[in-house]
Design a protein around this motif. Structure first.
Motif, mmCIF file in Angstrom:
data_model
loop_
_atom_site.group_PDB
_atom_site.id
_atom_site.type_symbol
_atom_site.label_atom_id
_atom_site.label_comp_id
_atom_site.label_asym_id
_atom_site.label_seq_id
_atom_site.Cartn_x
_atom_site.Cartn_y
_atom_site.Cartn_z
ATOM 1 N N GLN A 475 0.858 -1.170 0.000
ATOM 2 C CA GLN A 475 0.000 0.000 0.000
ATOM 3 C C GLN A 475 0.905 1.235 0.000
ATOM 4 O O GLN A 475 2.085 1.153 -0.345
ATOM 5 N N GLY A 476 0.351 2.350 0.437
ATOM 6 C CA GLY A 476 1.169 3.546 0.519
ATOM 7 C C GLY A 476 1.624 3.999 -0.849
ATOM 8 O O GLY A 476 0.866 3.991 -1.810
ATOM 9 N N GLU A 477 2.919 4.368 -0.922
ATOM 10 C CA GLU A 477 3.420 4.975 -2.145
ATOM 11 C C GLU A 477 3.649 3.966 -3.265
ATOM 12 O O GLU A 477 3.751 4.347 -4.430
ATOM 13 N N VAL A 478 3.753 2.695 -2.921
ATOM 14 C CA VAL A 478 4.112 1.696 -3.929
ATOM 15 C C VAL A 478 3.004 1.530 -4.972
ATOM 16 O O VAL A 478 1.847 1.372 -4.623
ATOM 17 N N THR A 479 3.378 1.596 -6.228
ATOM 18 C CA THR A 479 2.436 1.215 -7.295
ATOM 19 C C THR A 479 3.151 0.330 -8.321
ATOM 20 O O THR A 479 4.351 0.493 -8.579
ATOM 21 N N LEU A 480 2.407 -0.622 -8.856
ATOM 22 C CA LEU A 480 2.931 -1.522 -9.897
ATOM 23 C C LEU A 480 1.916 -1.575 -11.036
ATOM 24 O O LEU A 480 0.748 -1.266 -10.853
ATOM 25 N N THR A 481 2.417 -2.005 -12.182
ATOM 26 C CA THR A 481 1.487 -2.295 -13.270
ATOM 27 C C THR A 481 1.080 -3.759 -13.158
ATOM 28 O O THR A 481 1.834 -4.564 -12.587
ATOM 29 N N PRO A 482 -0.061 -4.116 -13.681
ATOM 30 C CA PRO A 482 -0.446 -5.530 -13.667
ATOM 31 C C PRO A 482 0.639 -6.414 -14.288
ATOM 32 O O PRO A 482 0.858 -7.548 -13.835
ATOM 33 N N LEU A 483 1.328 -5.892 -15.307
ATOM 34 C CA LEU A 483 2.402 -6.679 -15.925
ATOM 35 C C LEU A 483 3.510 -6.956 -14.916
ATOM 36 O O LEU A 483 4.077 -8.049 -14.899
ATOM 37 N N GLN A 484 3.825 -5.966 -14.079
ATOM 38 C CA GLN A 484 4.880 -6.174 -13.076
ATOM 39 C C GLN A 484 4.442 -7.204 -12.028
ATOM 40 O O GLN A 484 5.260 -7.987 -11.550
ATOM 41 N N ILE A 485 3.153 -7.208 -11.680
ATOM 42 C CA ILE A 485 2.664 -8.221 -10.730
ATOM 43 C C ILE A 485 2.797 -9.605 -11.357
ATOM 44 O O ILE A 485 3.275 -10.552 -10.723
ATOM 45 N N ALA A 486 2.376 -9.710 -12.622
ATOM 46 C CA ALA A 486 2.489 -11.001 -13.309
ATOM 47 C C ALA A 486 3.942 -11.441 -13.402
ATOM 48 O O ALA A 486 4.269 -12.626 -13.258
ATOM 49 N N ASN A 487 4.813 -10.473 -13.639
ATOM 50 C CA ASN A 487 6.236 -10.798 -13.750
ATOM 51 C C ASN A 487 6.802 -11.253 -12.409
ATOM 52 O O ASN A 487 7.630 -12.164 -12.346
ATOM 53 N N LEU A 488 6.322 -10.669 -11.284
ATOM 54 C CA LEU A 488 6.724 -11.116 -9.941
ATOM 55 C C LEU A 488 6.319 -12.572 -9.755
ATOM 56 O O LEU A 488 7.095 -13.401 -9.283
ATOM 57 N N CYS A 489 5.091 -12.863 -10.197
ATOM 58 C CA CYS A 489 4.578 -14.216 -10.070
ATOM 59 C C CYS A 489 5.430 -15.191 -10.891
ATOM 60 O O CYS A 489 5.778 -16.272 -10.431
ATOM 61 N N ALA A 490 5.798 -14.755 -12.109
ATOM 62 C CA ALA A 490 6.626 -15.608 -12.970
ATOM 63 C C ALA A 490 7.994 -15.824 -12.351
ATOM 64 O O ALA A 490 8.565 -16.923 -12.433
ATOM 65 N N THR A 491 8.538 -14.785 -11.713
ATOM 66 C CA THR A 491 9.847 -14.906 -11.066
ATOM 67 C C THR A 491 9.790 -15.937 -9.950
ATOM 68 O O THR A 491 10.695 -16.768 -9.790
ATOM 69 N N ILE A 492 8.686 -15.885 -9.158
ATOM 70 C CA ILE A 492 8.542 -16.860 -8.069
ATOM 71 C C ILE A 492 8.381 -18.259 -8.657
ATOM 72 O O ILE A 492 9.002 -19.221 -8.191
ATOM 73 N N ALA A 493 7.576 -18.374 -9.730
ATOM 74 C CA ALA A 493 7.374 -19.675 -10.365
ATOM 75 C C ALA A 493 8.700 -20.231 -10.871
ATOM 76 O O ALA A 493 8.945 -21.439 -10.804
ATOM 77 N N ASN A 494 9.578 -19.342 -11.347
ATOM 78 C CA ASN A 494 10.900 -19.749 -11.838
ATOM 79 C C ASN A 494 11.903 -19.924 -10.714
ATOM 80 O O ASN A 494 13.068 -20.227 -10.972
ATOM 81 N N ARG A 495 11.486 -19.636 -9.505
ATOM 82 C CA ARG A 495 12.355 -19.715 -8.321
ATOM 83 C C ARG A 495 13.581 -18.801 -8.486
ATOM 84 O O ARG A 495 14.721 -19.214 -8.313
ATOM 85 N N GLY A 496 13.342 -17.591 -8.906
ATOM 86 C CA GLY A 496 14.452 -16.654 -8.802
ATOM 87 C C GLY A 496 14.897 -15.923 -10.060
ATOM 88 O O GLY A 496 15.814 -15.132 -10.005
ATOM 89 N N TYR A 497 14.308 -16.169 -11.199
ATOM 90 C CA TYR A 497 14.708 -15.374 -12.365
ATOM 91 C C TYR A 497 13.492 -15.054 -13.221
ATOM 92 O O TYR A 497 12.455 -15.689 -13.088
#
Lengths: 638, 485
Positions: A475-497
């Motif tokens: 919350q607060g000042e942080v904002t992301l695009t939906p693409l960045q959220i999806a990319n975070l998810c992909a990074t976790i799915a890839n376990r680190g990249y």
């Protein structure tokens, strides 16, 4: 012995015919006159040589004149590359259309009314268009000798109607061009559209001339160079009567057009269509990525538009309509909308705390209906408990993550809170937040990740960990695009990249930018990712997104409920299958309430569609239900 | 005195022959270039202009060889008979020639069209040479002079009657021959004055001097008249005193009139100038009475006549010249920019030549001539094709070839022994070639009005090619006999 010598004549005795003698005195008297004649001859030749020199060597005007006279430079337009989807379905192709051309010099006794009728335009439109063509500021390449585009993209039927009467309108002609045509009404934002090249675009790239078409949005714009190909040129010879007499130098100077390259998208059109269907009557977006390649499987932004509305002659009026629409259908929210990510952001926090040694997977942090410190209280849905990381993610405990950030910002390993904040920010940026990911679409937004300087400025340096604690829960000042959220998810799915997400998986006969083929490893170790994966798996098996579970494969997920001025945004991110992830997805429904209300079920349906290739009957019913759910956004601009 | 073939071979002037053959070859290639239109397959077919020209060249060479083998005395002997025959032919032509673009100058003999005017040139040259070369001929005797002038003017008038003014003008070249042979140069001076007064009067007329209500054309012409009068007094009357007085009076008076008109009462300075000319004429008339030297009378006549001439040019220009002639003149004088109608030919010709650059576009690569932008490109405007395809180098090459030919013939003419027959004939050839060169190329590069006369040896057409071949072949025979004898 010179023959010019007068005395020389005496060498030949007078004789022969009688008339050869006599008049000797007169002969000598006028001998000087020969020089007058010699002078005239030499003088004229010198004057003429000077004139030829000035005509042929000094003056380029005549060469230009000659070329204007004799050469008809004809542009050969290459066919634009077509676009396929992931399964090789043809999405975008070319269809014949006609431009109406006008050559001003040849326009005589024009029956303007009849022409307007034949073209279905008003007299005002006709006058304005003629004035625009002649305006050299708008149309720098104007010449009354050459064909100018009068009206573009007539359909075959419209053109047929005009052709019947064309003989009545000297100076007007038609030219075959192509128009973009679409097999599906979907993915308008990704595919983008073509429009007539603007003055600015012409100034930036001299490849274009007036009347040319250029990609304006989406892939059409980003891959303009690949798609457009290279124009060819024919130099035709035109005689004094305007007839074409063949190719200059038998075509030796002609350059054939190079057709544009075809594109293959990572987009699965069925998945895209389902996503658009589920998002009907809602504002928000869905982005799905294949984690192992970074290919975007779908990119839904709602409200959307039918790409066919932005092709052809209706483009102008439809474009205006869409620009004026309060819900901004032209905005690609998946990459241009920036939102607080809510609880989905907690996964990135867990990774940071673990990497920095602030917590271990076993560390328990308290939650007393949230995080309470001094006068500040960040609420939490759970009661008074103490969790370690996995259940904290699964239940999306606010207290745990607030305490974690609090600990980090006050940790002794950093000398100041600023240093701790900088360390936090570096991890965030490395995960792909706060800067553009570099997706192959124009107009991507950066989102926002605050840093120490930012807070120093706002709080005049008197800030502590507690002051900024809400960023721990997205919350607060942080904002992301939906693409960045999806990319975070992909990074976790890839376990680190991650590999920078991209829409185009293959350019036929070309190569992809190395950005779209290289893995970017984050600063966090793989083992910590495993812990977070367990937490996200827990969220599906026993936590906040149980509705995402599937009997066929293991789903990992994380809900988010992003607070904002209006009703909360409903967010979900997840991937499946857990051990061999094929899809990572982010769903963002504006003002949809809890993440579990819209985000989770929509995400679940999308994953089922992609992994199973179809929806079960039960899911189909659910999809119908979601398609018809309406969120009322009122009448305000979005 | 017939020359055996062997000695003719040795004595004929090979320099001239080589230059002529070079011109024919270059000319033929130019015609190939001009008539080539992308569908041409062969230049040797008789149906193409290039193929036909090859036949004409063959005939011309044959005619040339035959003429080289006829002795000089026969030319001398039959000069008048030939002349009369040609005059008769010209007369007949007026009546029987079909209308070809308004002119009646072409005789049609089956598939061949012949222009008798081309053959009138050599016949006139022979007749004139015979007359001038006659024993005791002198320009001082009025009867001799009238005879010589009549020989030139008669065919000229007949050709004008055929409405082929361009070809008729060529006969003006004979006046230069007469000048060389001793006719007074005042004819040339008066001729030049006539041209200058006409050009200045037409081109500068119609607007006033700054702040002085005087027509510019009028002012310049009226200022020139006293100057030319003074020159004539000096050269023809050998009277430097009177020449000086004319200048010393007219210059200050003209300047005073200008100043008065500018600063006191605006008036037409032209009236003062005309008054001056009248005064000079009257004064010269008074000088003639005691001295009885007719030269004063003539100069006085010149001064008065020039004023009259100036006022009649306006009439001549507007009423005597035909519309198209007026327009051609205006375009040439730069008074009219007309690239669509009258000026079209010359404008396109300049484009074609100008686009050639230094080296040209290469043989058969010219676009302007090929795509018919230049009219009459095989005939009168052949020089365009050379300028476009062979560039500055080729065009200058052609000019230099002509220069070499004309000067070579001039050298030959000057060495024609004591008799004037050979020399007068030689000069006729020289002057006719010079006239064609000046007018044809001058017209193509925009320096001369469009007068339809061909470029010797280059322009397509049998009549003109044979005409020039005959002219030169006869002269070469005369020259050959000079050494063989």
């Amino acid at each position: 012995m010179s023959r010019w010598n007068v005395k020389d004549r005496h060498a030949y005795p007078a004789g022969g015919t009688a008339s050869d003698s006599g008049n000797v005195k007169e002969d000598y008297q006028y001998d000087g006159r020969r020089w007058v004649i010699v002078g005239i001859v030499i003088g004229v030749i010198i004057i003429y040589i000077i004139r030829l020199f000035s005509l042929q060597m000094l003056n380029d005007e005549y060469k230009e004149n000659a070329q204007n006279n004799a050469f008809l430079n004809k542009t050969i337009y290459p066919t634009r590359g077509v676009i396929y989807d992931r399964q090789g379905r043809l999405l975008v192709f070319n269809q014949p259309a006609y431009d109406v051309m006008v050559c001003m010099r040849n326009v005589h006794n024009l029956d303007t009314l009849a022409l307007c009728e034949a073209l279905d335009i008003t007299r005002q439109q006709f006058d304005r268009r003629m004035a625009d063509i002649k305006n050299t500021t708008l149309n720098p390449g104007y010449s009354s000798y050459t064909d100018q585009v009068f009206l573009s993209q007539l359909t075959v039927e419209d053109c047929a109607r005009l052709t019947e009467q064309l003989y009545k309108f000297p100076g007007f002609s038609t030219r075959l061009r192509t128009i973009r045509q679409y097999n599906y009404p979907n993915a308008g934002h990704v595919l983008g559209d073509l429009g007539e090249v603007s003055k600015k675009e012409m100034a930036a790239d001299d490849y274009y001339s007036r009347g040319d078409f250029i990609g304006k949005q989406g892939v059409e714009s980003f891959y303009e160079r690949e798609l457009r190909g290279v124009k060819g040129r024919e130099i035709l010879l035109r005689d004094a009567h305007g007839q074409i007499k063949g190719h200059y130098m038998d075509g030796a100077e002609d350059v054939p057009a190079v057709p544009g390259k075809n594109l293959h998208l990572g987009i699965d059109m069925e998945l895209q269509a389902l996503g658009e269907r589920l998002m009907e009557n809602k504002i928000g977006s869905i982005v799905a990525i294949e984690p192992s390649t970074g290919e975007v499987l779908c990119m839904v932004s709602s409200p959307t538009f039918d790409p066919r509305d932005l092709a052809g002659r209706q483009r102008g009026s439809n474009h205006v309509k869409m620009t004026q629409d309060l819900r901004k259908p032209l905005l690609n929210r998946a990459i241009q909308g920036t939102y607080p990510p809510g609880s989905t952001f907690k996964t990135s926090q867990a990774l940071t705390y673990l990497q920095e040694g602030i917590i271990t997977p076993e560390t328990s942090l308290p939650c007393t209906h949230g995080f309470v410190m001094g006068g500040l209280h960040v609420g939490c849905h759970d009661g008074t408990t103490s969790w370690n990381l996995v259940p904290a993610i699964a239940t999306s405990c606010n207290g745990f993550f607030c305490w974690g950030l609090y600990r980090m910002l006050n940790a002794h390993k950093y000398t100041t809170v600023q240093e701790a904040m900088t360390c936090w920010k570096d991890h965030m940026v490395d995960m792909g937040f706060g800067y553009r990911l570099g997706v192959d679409l124009p107009g991507e937004a950066r989102g926002f990740i605050p840093n120490a300087d930012y807070y120093d400025k706002i709080y005049k340096k008197s800030w502590k960990g507690v002051t900024v604690i809400s960023i721990a829960i997205g919350q607060g000042e942080v904002t992301l695009t939906p693409l960045q959220i999806a990319n975070l998810c992909a990074t976790i799915a890839n376990r680190g990249y991650y590999i920078a997400p991209h829409v185009v998986r293959e350019v036929e006969g070309g190569t992809l930018d190395s950005l779209y083929t290289t893995r970017h490893y984050t600063t966090v170790d793989r083992r910590y990712y495993e812990t977070v994966v367990e937490g996200m798996r827990g969220a599906v098996t026993m936590g906040t997104c149980r509705r995402a579970a599937s009997p066929d494969y293991e789903v990992c997920g994380k809900t988010g409920t992003a607070q904002n001025r209006g009703k909360d945004h409903s967010v979900f991110m997840g991937f499946a299958p857990k051990d061999d992830p094929k899809i990572a997805i982010a769903v963002f429904v504006e003002n949809g309430g809890y993440g579990a209300v819209y985000g989770v079920p929509i995400g679940a349906l999308m994953m089922e569609q992609y992994i199973n290739g179809h929806l079960s009957a039960e899911s189909e019913k659910k999809a119908d239900e979601f398609q018809h759910r309406v969120i009322n956004y009122g009448n305000t601009e979005r | 005195m017939a020359t055996r073939n062997g000695s003719l071979w040795k004595s004929v002037d090979w320099v001239t022959i080589v230059i002529c053959l070079l011109m024919m070859a270059f000319g033929w290639l130019s015609i190939c270039g001009a008539s080539y239109d992308y569908s041409t397959t062969s230049f040797l077919s008789f149906s193409s202009r290039a193929g036909k020209q090859l036949v004409w060249i063959g005939c011309a060479l044959l005619v040339g060889i035959v003429l080289l083998n006829i002795g000089k005395k026969y030319y001398q002997l039959y000069a008048y008979i030939l002349y009369c025959a040609v005059i008769a032919l010209l007369v007949v032509t007026i009546f029987i020639a079909p209308d070809t673009k308004g002119s009646h100058s072409w005789l049609v003999l089956g598939p061949v069209k012949v222009q008798p005017a081309e053959f009138a040139k050599f016949a006139t040259a022979l007749a004139l040479a015979r007359q001038v070369g006659r024993y005791g001929f002198t320009f001082r005797r009025r009867a001799d002079m009238v005879k010589a002038l009549a020989i030139v003017v008669l065919p000229m008038l007949l050709i004008v009657a055929q409405a082929e003014t361009g070809s008729a003008l060529v006969f003006l070249a004979f006046f230069l021959v007469l000048y060389r042979e001793g006719m007074t140069g005042s004819f040339l001076l008066i001729g030049i004055c006539a041209i200058v007064f006409f050009v200045v009067g037409i081109s500068q007329g119609g607007h006033f001097l700054p702040h002085i209500p005087t027509d510019v054309g009028l002012f310049i012409v009226m200022a020139l008249i006293p100057v030319v009068t003074a020159i004539m007094l000096r050269v023809y009357a050998h009277d430097s005193r009177r020449a000086l007085i004319v200048i010393a009076v007219s210059v200050p008076v003209t300047i005073a009139a200008l100043l008065a008109s500018r600063y006191f009462i605006p008036f037409n300075v032209g009236w003062v100038q005309i008054g001056l000319c009248g005064l000079i004429a009257v004064w010269l008339l008074l000088s003639y009475l005691p001295s009885r030297r007719p030269v004063y009378l003539f100069i006085a006549l010149f001064a008065v006549g020039s004023v009259g001439y100036y006022y009649s040019t306006d009439y001549v220009f507007n009423h005597v010249l035909k519309d198209y002639q007026q327009q051609r003149i205006r375009v040439v004088l730069g008074m009219e920019e007309d690239i669509k109608h009258v000026g079209y030919n010359v404008h396109q010709a300049k484009i074609a030549i100008g686009s050639g650059g230094l080296r040209g576009k290469g043989f058969l690569n010219g676009t302007q001539t090929k795509l018919s932008y230049v009219p009459e490109q095989e005939t009168d405007f052949i020089f365009c094709t050379i300028g476009e395809e062979q560039g500055f180098i080729g065009a200058v090459g052609v000019l230099l070839l002509f220069g070499a030919l004309i000067l070579r013939l001039l050298v030959l003419a000057e060495r024609q022994g004591l008799g004037r027959f050979g020399r007068a004939y030689g000069y006729s050839v020289v002057c006719i070639l010079t006239f064609h060169l000046i007018i044809n190329i001058g017209m193509v590069i925009g320096y001369m009005p469009v007068i339809g006369i061909p470029l010797p040896f280059f322009s397509y057409g049998g009549s003109s090619l044979w005409g020039f071949t005959i002219l030169i072949a006869i002269f070469l025979r005369m020259d050959a006999e000079r050494t063989v004898r």
